[in-house]
Design a protein around this motif. Structure first.
Motif, PDB file in Angstrom:
ATOM      1  N   GLY A   1       0.841  -1.194   0.000  1.00  0.00           N
ATOM      2  CA  GLY A   1       0.000   0.000   0.000  1.00  0.00           C
ATOM      3  C   GLY A   1       0.865   1.229   0.000  1.00  0.00           C
ATOM      4  N   HIS A   2       0.459   2.222   0.759  1.00  0.00           N
ATOM      5  CA  HIS A   2       1.175   3.489   0.779  1.00  0.00           C
ATOM      6  C   HIS A   2       1.828   3.687   2.152  1.00  0.00           C
ATOM      7  N   ALA A   3       2.610   4.775   2.269  1.00  0.00           N
ATOM      8  CA  ALA A   3       3.318   5.041   3.522  1.00  0.00           C
ATOM      9  C   ALA A   3       2.345   5.272   4.675  1.00  0.00           C
ATOM     10  N   MET A   4       1.195   5.888   4.388  1.00  0.00           N
ATOM     11  CA  MET A   4       0.270   6.242   5.471  1.00  0.00           C
ATOM     12  C   MET A   4      -0.974   5.345   5.535  1.00  0.00           C
ATOM     13  N   ALA A   5      -1.117   4.414   4.594  1.00  0.00           N
ATOM     14  CA  ALA A   5      -2.262   3.491   4.595  1.00  0.00           C
ATOM     15  C   ALA A   5      -1.879   2.243   3.822  1.00  0.00           C
ATOM     16  N   ALA A   6      -1.937   1.098   4.477  1.00  0.00           N
ATOM     17  CA  ALA A   6      -1.567  -0.145   3.800  1.00  0.00           C
ATOM     18  C   ALA A   6      -2.390  -1.293   4.371  1.00  0.00           C
ATOM     19  N   GLY A   7      -2.273  -2.463   3.738  1.00  0.00           N
ATOM     20  CA  GLY A   7      -3.062  -3.614   4.176  1.00  0.00           C
ATOM     21  C   GLY A   7      -2.332  -4.910   3.922  1.00  0.00           C
ATOM     22  N   CYS A   8      -2.768  -5.972   4.615  1.00  0.00           N
ATOM     23  CA  CYS A   8      -2.226  -7.309   4.390  1.00  0.00           C
ATOM     24  C   CYS A   8      -3.193  -8.330   4.980  1.00  0.00           C
ATOM     25  N   THR A   9      -2.887  -9.602   4.762  1.00  0.00           N
ATOM     26  CA  THR A   9      -3.682 -10.678   5.353  1.00  0.00           C
ATOM     27  C   THR A   9      -2.751 -11.529   6.206  1.00  0.00           C
ATOM     28  N   ILE A  10      -3.202 -11.884   7.405  1.00  0.00           N
ATOM     29  CA  ILE A  10      -2.404 -12.746   8.278  1.00  0.00           C
ATOM     30  C   ILE A  10      -3.225 -13.999   8.592  1.00  0.00           C
ATOM     31  N   MET A  11      -2.647 -15.170   8.401  1.00  0.00           N
ATOM     32  CA  MET A  11      -3.333 -16.408   8.769  1.00  0.00           C
ATOM     33  C   MET A  11      -3.261 -16.556  10.282  1.00  0.00           C
ATOM     34  N   GLY A  12      -4.388 -16.871  10.893  1.00  0.00           N
ATOM     35  CA  GLY A  12      -4.382 -17.052  12.345  1.00  0.00           C
ATOM     36  C   GLY A  12      -5.521 -16.284  12.993  1.00  0.00           C
ATOM     37  N   THR A  13      -5.600 -16.397  14.297  1.00  0.00           N
ATOM     38  CA  THR A  13      -6.660 -15.728  15.044  1.00  0.00           C
ATOM     39  C   THR A  13      -6.351 -14.233  15.165  1.00  0.00           C
TER      40      THR A  13
END
Lengths: 311, 311
Positions: A282-294
């Motif tokens: 994403g960007h320096a001030m807003a980004a995203g990802c997915t993490i497997m797990g609770t």
């Protein structure tokens, strides 16, 4: 091409199909609908791609422009679509004309009107319509106001500038129904959403004296609140309301054992560096990802990574 | 008097004291401070009345203009003060000049500049400063942006019009720090406030299929959230977020066994009619009153009265 040349180009074609991007927002849908309306007033046959992902808030404003089944288009216009990957499936390589405001536009179309100085695509379309017809209609003014106000967070996001406020002023003068737009897009929410916000605020976690704030949204909370995905607009903005927060994290539990992560930060910390560790971006001030797990695991991992990234 | 005449009148005086209203908001404080700054740049001695009720959000922007103890004033200007009853105690009958935008202004001052077409007093002061000095300073632009944006609910209240958005655009062009103002006045809240909102949303009551929404804030909730009065800005707006709400009520328990009531409504129901039953008043769409008794009693009484007033 300047606005006049673009208007002439568009008016030189028939059976126009106007595309909006995947996961459509207010700017892509309403700007496209305003353009469609203006082209029709200019005597052209034009329809919107019937984007199946349009949400309930936007649908009433745009579906009258949707292409009927079997619509035979000869000319394809993309509105607010920065890259081919964001086109509706099947339209890659088919775009004749691209109208956009993203600085990241990849220049994939045969011809284009890309204006990165504009805070919303609505402002680009606004100037374009003024070159197609002499006057913007009241309906078009309201559509453009939807695009402009939603893309600037009702003039609160950092992309808001003097020109965007000036454009908003002009749209009101042209008859945009800003009272209705404000109620619908900024003020009113479902009772389920209020209950979900209640649970989110009650469960906020703070680290480093509040400079890190974490909001968690579990499947169980969604069910208890009676909330659906339609109630989850801009949830990623809530955690950052906490006054000392520099980095805010929103952890949204998904079906199947993963968590969708949104990170927002002030310039001193890079959101994209944090998310890159988990294969996101994403960007320096807003980004995203997915993490497997609770959600709990995701939170612990994120705090560890922030401790590395933000010394 | 037109703006030019008003500017000339103000510049014709010395040792000016600028008053702000009781329970001061962003518009009265920031507009007064901007005027004070412009008068000083125009070579006049001017100070703000050191309003003891100014809140922590506004104080840093205005206290540099506060009159020192014993300041000998010769000319008194009221900013954003509709009636003498809203003047700071002791200044009744002393106002030489009144600058205001309220349609309800009672014309109590010797001379006045009252412009009811303006959505904020900041817009009146903005035009006035342009007649005092040729250019508005960056600091004044930020102050005026505080007044304008807070009085229009960041351009979401119904008083927002094309002229207010145009003025906001001009203020950004003049260097107003809108990013800072947005963070401070619209985005950031204390952790205690987030906890209080959590409790309020969890405890919302709905009647008539949600067309009446009721939020309750008890002393116990305030204590559990660790909240003070500074955390209670615009609490009366929360209940009305519920999507079907036509009448929204906020019941705030007070020390001493009474409840402060705020009513907001769509035009089809009169808030002031509801509050008048309890000796209160206000406008058709926003009114208030005090009810002796517990929050639960107050709620029952209000629902009964609404059943009478709204058939």
């Amino acid at each position: 091409m300047n606005y006049k040349q673009c208007a002439k180009t568009l008016l030189g074609h028939e059976n126009i199909l106007i595309l909006t991007h995947k996961n459509p927002d207010g700017d892509t849908m309403a700007s496209a609908a305003a353009l469609c309306s203006a082209l029709r007033r200019g005597g052209r046959t034009a329809c919107l791609y019937a984007n199946p992902q349009v949400n309930d808030k936007l649908r009433p404003f745009v579906e009258e422009f949707f292409a009927p089944a079997g619509y035979k288009y000869k000319y394809v216009v993309a509105v607010d679509i920065a890259t081919e990957g964001l086109l509706p499936k099947g339209y890659e390589g088919l775009v004749n004309f691209c109208i956009d405001h993203h600085p990241t536009n990849s220049h994939y179309a045969g011809a284009e009107l890309v204006r990165p100085e504009k805070s919303s695509c609505a402002e680009v379309v606004m100037e374009l319509i003024q070159n197609i017809n002499t006057e913007i209609s009241r309906e078009e003014a309201t559509l453009l106001y939807i695009g402009l106000s939603t893309d600037t967070g009702c003039f609160q996001y950092s992309n808001t500038n003097a020109a965007s406020l000036r454009a908003a002023s002009d749209l009101l003068r042209l008859g945009a129904d800003n009272a209705m737009v404000n109620l619908r897009f900024f003020r009113k929410v479902s009772r389920a959403r209020l209950m979900l916000e209640s649970m989110i605020y009650a469960g906020m976690d703070y680290y480093r004296d509040g400079r890190i704030s974490v909001a968690t949204v579990t499947l169980d909370m969604m069910e208890k609140a009676g909330a659906t995905e339609d109630d989850c607009d801009d949830l990623a903005g809530l955690a950052g309301r906490a006054e000392d927060s520099v980095v805010s994290i929103t952890i949204k539990e998904q079906e199947g054992g993963s968590c969708k992560i949104s990170v927002r930060s002030n310039p001193e910390v890079s959101s994209s560096d944090i998310c890159a560790v988990f294969g996101g971006g994403g960007h320096a001030m807003a980004a995203g990802c997915t993490i497997m797990g609770t959600p709990r695991m995701a939170k612990e991992l994120l705090i560890q990574v922030i401790d590395e990234v933000w010394k």
